[in-house]
Design an enzyme around this catalytic site. Structure first.
Site, short mmCIF file in Angstrom:
data_model
loop_
_atom_site.label_atom_id
_atom_site.label_comp_id
_atom_site.label_asym_id
_atom_site.label_seq_id
_atom_site.Cartn_x
_atom_site.Cartn_y
_atom_site.Cartn_z
N ASN A 54 44.69 37.11 46.33
CA ASN A 54 44.78 37.69 47.68
C ASN A 54 44.96 36.61 48.72
O ASN A 54 45.77 36.74 49.65
CB ASN A 54 43.50 38.47 47.99
CG ASN A 54 43.41 39.80 47.28
OD1 ASN A 54 44.37 40.27 46.69
ND2 ASN A 54 42.25 40.42 47.34
N ARG A 393 57.24 50.95 43.80
CA ARG A 393 56.90 49.99 42.75
C ARG A 393 56.71 50.76 41.45
O ARG A 393 55.91 51.69 41.39
CB ARG A 393 55.61 49.22 43.07
CG ARG A 393 55.62 48.44 44.37
CD ARG A 393 54.34 47.61 44.51
NE ARG A 393 54.12 47.19 45.87
CZ ARG A 393 54.67 46.09 46.42
NH1 ARG A 393 55.49 45.37 45.70
NH2 ARG A 393 54.41 45.75 47.67
N ARG A 423 57.93 44.21 48.68
CA ARG A 423 57.75 42.76 48.52
C ARG A 423 57.27 42.41 47.13
O ARG A 423 56.33 42.99 46.60
CB ARG A 423 56.76 42.25 49.57
CG ARG A 423 56.63 40.72 49.58
CD ARG A 423 55.57 40.26 50.55
NE ARG A 423 55.90 40.60 51.90
CZ ARG A 423 55.05 41.17 52.75
NH1 ARG A 423 53.84 41.49 52.35
NH2 ARG A 423 55.42 41.44 53.97
N HIS A 453 58.36 54.65 51.86
CA HIS A 453 57.08 54.39 51.20
C HIS A 453 56.49 55.67 50.62
O HIS A 453 55.50 55.62 49.89
CB HIS A 453 56.11 53.77 52.22
CG HIS A 453 54.87 53.21 51.63
ND1 HIS A 453 53.63 53.77 51.83
CD2 HIS A 453 54.66 52.13 50.84
CE1 HIS A 453 52.71 53.06 51.21
NE2 HIS A 453 53.30 52.06 50.59
N TYR A 486 44.26 51.99 39.71
CA TYR A 486 44.31 52.41 41.11
C TYR A 486 43.77 53.83 41.19
O TYR A 486 44.16 54.69 40.41
CB TYR A 486 45.74 52.42 41.65
CG TYR A 486 46.32 51.11 42.07
CD1 TYR A 486 45.95 49.91 41.46
CD2 TYR A 486 47.29 51.04 43.07
CE1 TYR A 486 46.51 48.71 41.84
CE2 TYR A 486 47.85 49.84 43.46
CZ TYR A 486 47.46 48.68 42.84
OH TYR A 486 48.02 47.49 43.22
N ARG A 582 39.21 50.74 52.48
CA ARG A 582 39.05 49.66 51.50
C ARG A 582 39.31 48.29 52.11
O ARG A 582 38.57 47.34 51.87
CB ARG A 582 40.01 49.87 50.32
CG ARG A 582 40.00 48.71 49.33
CD ARG A 582 40.89 48.98 48.14
NE ARG A 582 42.27 49.26 48.50
CZ ARG A 582 43.20 48.31 48.65
NH1 ARG A 582 42.90 47.04 48.48
NH2 ARG A 582 44.44 48.64 48.96
N HIS A 610 42.73 53.47 46.42
CA HIS A 610 44.09 53.51 46.96
C HIS A 610 44.45 54.84 47.60
O HIS A 610 45.43 54.94 48.33
CB HIS A 610 45.09 53.18 45.84
CG HIS A 610 46.46 52.86 46.30
ND1 HIS A 610 47.53 53.72 46.13
CD2 HIS A 610 46.96 51.78 46.92
CE1 HIS A 610 48.62 53.17 46.62
NE2 HIS A 610 48.31 51.99 47.11
#
Length: 711
Positions: A54, A393, A423, A453, A486, A582, A610
């Site tokens: 991270n 993704r 990304r 998205h 997730y 989160r 998530h």
């Protein structure tokens, strides 16, 4: 104003926690899980790895952009909504404190605990002569061919800076003593690569690499190179203590509208236009390195003083996740096997089941097989004429896209919208786009102005004389790998109110419709911000008039200033607001005169939280949406996002139960205070943590237990 401060009521502006400092607080919560002795040892290593990974991305993206702002002229910087120099100083102060805690945690707790578990990380002076002989053979055969040596000379005026690869590991070696190969006056330092990848970061000691008995003895690849510097530089007098670790992180070729908003994005773009991409964002060096050598590196690598960050003897410690370890179940979290979805298994077609009633999948607590089955059945069903899907993704070897590839070859109308601005996933998405197109499918791409998205898929199936729409809407990616860790929700529905509007959304993405109008879906950028704000204001009006009101939200990030201001207004009207966030949480709770009715909590656990849930009291109508969107400016203004209402009463009940379970007094729940600091909300709690409670709940409803007994 010091960047860490929030505005006070005297400023007559809503208090707000600075975005980047809030993110550092989130990474501190991750580090807190690694520090918790109740977490199994190898899971603590996993949290240490996440913390390190991270932090690297944070420097490559956010810090690189803030550093770019320093290149603006003073009059330009004066118009910014923040002082980048002050903010960077505060970032470095907080990160340094976290890194010191990180190093002490590894040194004083984790390494001794690993040794007790039979895993020994050996230093360069802890290797026996017989082990060195084995390591020497491995070094010559496997390591040396990958090494690259760079001369570290004092630069002449016309010398170009030395280029180091982004995120790669290096040792600076020296000083070399005079040797026949070293000309008089030649600089005596060298930079040596650490080839991980392609080689594994940890090397096992013992005959043929296998440790004796149940004990595992390891050395870092870095230390293997240190041990053999005398082979690289014979007759130089160099030994394993004459080397120091360095690592250079460069900016991540920023997608500026993703990393920054509004004026900041424009300012960073202007600053970046004045230099090449990929400039340094952070230069980590071993704190034991001699000061003169640091100065030489700064000159030779063309670094600014602000680039220099003290580090430890080892970098890229996200590699801890690959540490060889014994298969002792006590060293890991106990398994929580996913439950089969009670309706989406068996002999009946998934379309037959969904046609009768909406179905909700709780991930990863229920099996992802239901999603795989949805796509596989669609690919092989002769009644299916079209399949539509958005891809943000996906797994590298995606079974879902493999099914669509098969469907396209069969002549089904396959239409996949690929987001190539995801990304770090751009290459994978482009590869899959080529495969789908080669199979005969239709491929569409996003644009800088329209980043998609939303996580939606649609199957159009011939039933009688018409096409019926079957929709799959998610809070997270269609990715069978991340679905294992997730927490997300997937809604399967053939309800025309939802599924037909998903078809309308795809017609918009395909360019067939310019300005779609939705009645049930709430879609950004066409109305998500407005719907959120209107819903908050409606609760505020109800509270002002003395009627019941309330807001419960769950998401990854809450950052948008406009939404935060509206939430503060609702709090001042008396609306109780519960926020489970989160990551970034810029909403400052519990501030006198502003946010006494607001409480913000965060859950960090074995799974990455998530899912996005929005719940409004709505005069007892209790409106609940699931969504792909966090409440960030980029999501509300510049992305295509979808919030979808839960219209089935039994599914809405499940979501109310989950919000209740996650808000109860349980371990692993952090409370975020008015200054943005995090603390365990219930440190003395002996109950099961919220994620385990969610797992138990799902298994109970699968077995048919009454809802009230499920948690």
């Amino acid at each position: 104003m010091v960047p860490g401060d929030t505005l006070t009521p005297e400023d007559d502006r809503p208090p707000r926690i600075e975005r980047d400092l809030s993110w550092i607080g989130f990474n501190g919560r991750v580090l807190g899980e690694a520090a918790d002795p109740s977490v199994p040892l190898l899971e603590r290593l996993h949290f240490l790895s996440i913390f390190s990974s991270n932090l690297d991305e944070f420097f490559r993206v956010r810090v690189a952009g803030l550093r770019a702002l320093l290149r603006l002229e003073p009059h330009q910087r004066g118009r910014l909504p923040l002082d980048p120099a002050e903010l960077l100083a505060e970032i470095h102060r907080r990160v340094l404190a976290q890194q010191e805690r990180y190093g002490a945690l590894i040194r004083d707790e984790v390494l001794p605990a690993l040794a007790e578990a039979g895993v020994h990380l050996r230093g360069v002076h802890d290797v026996s002569d017989s082990e060195r002989a084995i390591l020497a053979r491995y070094f010559e055969a496997e390591v040396r061919p990958h090494l690259r040596v760079i001369a570290l000379d004092e630069p002449d005026d016309d010398d170009a800076p030395i280029e180091l690869d982004d995120h790669a590991l290096y040792l600076v070696v020296g000083p070399l003593h005079s040797t026949p190969a070293l000309a008089p006056g030649t600089q005596r330092y060298r930079i040596v690569t650490i080839p991980s990848p392609p080689l594994h970061r940890f090397i096992r000691l013992g005959p043929d690499g296998a440790s004796a008995g149940d004990e595992i003895h390891l050395v870092f690849l870095d230390d293997l190179v240190r041990l053999h510097l005398d082979r690289l530089f014979p007759d130089s007098g160099i030994g394993p203590d004459d080397a120091w670790a360095i690592k250079l992180s460069r900016d991540a070729d920023l997608g500026l509208d993703e990393a920054f908003d509004g004026d900041l994005a424009a300012a960073v773009r202007h600053a970046l236009s004045r230099r090449a991409e990929g400039v340094p964002a952070r230069f980590l060096f071993d704190s034991a390195m001699p000061a003169g050598l640091i100065d030489l590196l700064q000159r030779r690598l063309a670094l600014e003083h602000e680039d220099l960050i003290e580090g430890g003897r080892y970098h890229n410690l996200e590699d801890l996740r690959t540490l060889p370890a014994p298969a002792d179940p006590d060293l890991r979290f106990p398994p929580w096997p996913p439950a089969p979805h009670p309706e989406l298994v068996g002999e009946r077609s998934i379309f037959e089941v969904v046609a009768e009633a909406d179905q909700l999948l709780h991930l990863p607590y229920q099996s992802y097989d239901a999603v795989v089955r949805f796509f596989r059945e669609a690919a092989t069903d002769d009644a299916v004429e079209e399949i539509w899907m958005t891809v943000y993704r996906v797994a590298t070897d995606s079974v879902l896209l493999g099914a669509l590839e098969e469907a396209a070859r069969r002549g089904v109308g396959v239409h996949v919208f690929f987001e190539v601005q995801a990304r770090f996933d751009e290459a994978s998405n482009l590869e899959w786009a080529d495969r789908i197109e080669a199979a005969g499918g239709s491929v569409l791409f996003g644009t800088p102005e329209r980043k998609v998205h939303a996580k939606v898929a649609l199957v159009r199936r011939r039933e009688g004389s018409s096409l019926r729409n079957y929709a799959l809407l998610g809070t997270g990616n269609f990715n069978e790998v991340t679905a294992r860790f997730y927490t997300d929700f997937n809604l399967f529905t053939a309800r025309p109110a939802i599924a037909d509007e998903v078809h309308l959304l795809f017609r918009y993405l395909d360019g067939e419709v310019d300005a779609p109008l939705f009645e049930h879906l709430v879609v950004a950028p066409f109305g998500l911000r407005e719907t959120i704000s209107e819903s908050i204001r409606a609760e505020a009006e109800a509270a002002r008039e003395g009627r019941p009101a309330g807001i419960e939200i769950k998401m990854n990030a809450l950052e948008d200033p406009g939404v935060i201001a509206t939430l503060h207004h609702a709090s001042r009207m008396g609306v109780p607001i519960r926020a489970l966030v989160r990551g970034i949480a810029c909403l400052a709770p519990g501030r006198s005169g502003w946010s006494e009715e607001i409480e913000v909590r965060s859950i960090i656990g074995r799974y990455l939280e998530h899912a996005r849930i929005y719940r409004f009291h709505a005069d007892g109508d209790d409106r609940i949406w699931l969504a792909s969107a966090d409440w960030m400016t980029r999501n509300l203004n510049r992305r295509v996002e979808v919030a979808f209402p839960i219209l089935d009463a039994r599914l809405a009940d499940q979501l109310r139960d989950i919000l209740r379970i996650q808000w109860e007094e349980r371990p692993r729940v952090h409370r975020i205070d008015s200054g943005g600091e995090s603390h365990y909300a219930f440190p003395e709690s002996t109950d099961t943590d919220p994620q385990h409670a969610h797992w138990r709940y799902v298994h109970a409803i699968t077995a048919g237990a009454p809802r009230g007994s499920c948690s």
